[in-house]
Design a protein around this motif. Structure first.
Motif, short mmCIF file in Angstrom:
data_model
loop_
_atom_site.label_atom_id
_atom_site.label_comp_id
_atom_site.label_asym_id
_atom_site.label_seq_id
_atom_site.Cartn_x
_atom_site.Cartn_y
_atom_site.Cartn_z
N GLN A 258 2.26 1.72 -3.49
CA GLN A 258 1.25 2.23 -4.41
C GLN A 258 1.00 3.72 -4.17
O GLN A 258 0.83 4.50 -5.13
N GLN A 259 0.98 4.14 -2.92
CA GLN A 259 0.79 5.56 -2.64
C GLN A 259 1.94 6.40 -3.19
O GLN A 259 1.73 7.48 -3.75
N GLU B 214 0.82 -1.21 0.00
CA GLU B 214 0.00 0.00 0.00
C GLU B 214 0.86 1.26 0.00
O GLU B 214 0.57 2.23 -0.71
N GLU B 215 1.94 1.26 0.81
CA GLU B 215 2.83 2.43 0.81
C GLU B 215 3.46 2.64 -0.56
O GLU B 215 3.59 3.77 -1.04
N THR C 222 1.55 6.62 -6.94
CA THR C 222 0.47 7.54 -7.31
C THR C 222 0.91 8.99 -7.12
O THR C 222 0.65 9.85 -7.97
N GLU C 223 1.60 9.27 -6.02
CA GLU C 223 2.05 10.63 -5.77
C GLU C 223 3.07 11.09 -6.81
O GLU C 223 3.00 12.21 -7.32
#
Length: 454
Positions: free
Chosen positions: A210-211, A207-208, A214-215
């Motif tokens: 992917q974040q 999840e980190e 995305t950022e």
């Protein structure tokens, strides 16, 4: 046995024989039940669930290593901001798709792990119940044996009771073994819990990641939009000056559209084939290009143009100019002024040339002979249909695409290596990729022909 010896003969003689028979039947039933339960306890060790637990440990370790590699990755720097934005956007989309695929695979593995854990826990509870039941049965049997031993002590009954005592001791040993197996299963459950915790840790790391992706994608998109906006403002500001200034109008007529890869792709393919036929490696060719810089770190467009007109390139003046412009000019603008004194860094020219030419296929003499023999057999196999098709195409200009269409129309399945070799031999005859010497195909690969001389 000591208790049996201390019993009186009167108590033995007064005991009913039916109790002995019932005890014997009970012991046989206990022995059979113990064997069945022992087989059931051994089955989990031979099942796929036990093996699956070990595989999950290995897969988790590999996933952690892959995640560590992904976390260390950074997009490569590039002087061309527009190209960097496009490449970074493309890379992030690919990485995001790969991360989504890995996350989906990990989710499926976690579901299978949860199912395996639930099955193992249910099995452990069942084994605990069975073990408790067997312990109770064993204790009851020992009590019955001790109680009946006091009553029956003649020599026949004594031997029977001794045998029952040994059976009960054996049963107790098996119960102890079951307790050991239960302890081993408890250890497996603890390992499964550890795997579950690692699963949650991996999910958090994914999840980190992917974040972060995305950022970074949002940042790059914002930078690209800012550059496009600045470029649009600059063009709109210069448009009136270009329209009203005679000098700028004359300069515009001297400029040309910037070249793209598709503009020089046929030239690059021809250079690739000529270098392969001349057995000139790409590294050696790049080293010769680097020598054009002299004592500087840049190469002028004019020097590249003259170099490409010599062997082994043998390009025409127009082809040499196009290829030299593609290597030297900056393709970030829509139009560029042709200047033979324009220079570019050697490293940039080497990189662009390598990308445009692609990989070279240089055959050793042995590989050349094997490829020629294999291609010759292939051509001779379809000699009749190829001869008819060549006759119908007499006088037509044949390029690589039309040659591939000829094989498809004749339903001839040809490998990529054999097709590339046929193209190189036909190009050797015509020296023009846009007009391959198809009429020479059957003569080149005739049974008694020879491959290219080494």
């Amino acid at each position: 046995s000591q208790v049996v010896e201390s019993s009186s003969y009167d108590e033995i003689l007064s005991s009913p024989s039916a109790t002995v028979v019932a005890l014997r039947c009970t012991l046989l039933d206990l022995r059979k039940a113990l064997e069945d339960k022992s087989r059931e306890l051994l089955e989990p060790k031979r099942s796929l669930k036990y093996t699956r637990t070990t595989e999950l440990q290995t897969e988790n370790r590999v996933l952690r290593e892959e995640l560590a590699k992904l976390s260390r990755f950074r997009p490569p720097p590039d002087d061309d901001l527009t190209t960097m934005s496009v490449n970074a956007t493309k890379f992030l989309s690919e990485e995001r798709a790969a991360a989504d695929a890995k996350l989906e695979r990990l989710t499926r593995r976690l579901a299978r792990t949860n199912k395996t854990l639930a099955d193992a826990q249910a099995r452990v509870r069942e084994l605990e119940e069975q073990l408790s039941e067997r312990q109770n049965v064993g204790k009851e049997a020992i009590k019955v044996q001790r109680r009946d031993t006091i009553k029956y002590s003649d020599f026949g009954l004594k031997s029977l009771l001794d045998e029952k005592t040994r059976d009960v001791l054996d049963l107790q040993a098996r119960v102890n073994q079951l307790e050991i197996d239960l302890a081993h299963r408890d250890m497996l459950l603890r390992e499964a819990e550890s795997l579950k915790r690692e699963r949650f840790a991996l999910s958090s790391e994914l999840e980190e990641l992917q974040q972060k992706h995305t950022e970074l994608l949002r940042q790059l998109e914002a930078e690209r939009m800012m550059r496009l906006e600045k470029k649009s403002k600059r063009e709109s500001r210069l448009a009136p000056e270009i329209a009203n200034s005679p000098t700028l109008i004359r300069q515009k007529t001297m400029t040309k559209r910037v070249l793209k890869l598709e503009d020089v792709l046929p030239i690059a393919q021809a250079v690739n084939l000529r270098l392969g036929l001349a057995r000139r490696s790409l590294d050696r060719t790049l080293d010769q290009l680097s020598m054009l810089s002299g004592e500087t770190t840049t190469i002028p467009l004019g020097a590249l143009e003259e170099h490409f007109q010599r062997g082994p390139f043998n390009l025409t003046a127009d082809e040499a100019l196009l290829l030299a412009r593609y290597l030297v000019e900056d393709n970030s603008e829509q139009f560029v002024e042709v200047d033979h004194d324009r220079r570019a860094e050697v490293a940039v020219i080497r990189s662009v040339f390598r990308q445009a030419i692609g990989n070279l296929r240089i055959y050793s003499p042995q590989e050349e002979a094997e490829m020629f023999a294999r291609t010759s057999d292939f051509v001779q196999k379809y000699h009749k249909s190829l001869a008819s098709e060549i006759e119908s195409l007499s006088g037509a200009r044949i390029n690589q695409q039309l040659l591939a269409a000829v094989f498809r129309r004749l339903n001839i399945a040809i490998g990529a290596d054999e097709f590339a070799y046929i193209v190189s031999r036909l190009f050797q005859e015509s020296d023009d990729l846009r007009n391959l010497a198809l009429d020479r195909l059957l003569d080149i690969f005739a049974p008694h022909s020879e491959p290219i001389n080494t």
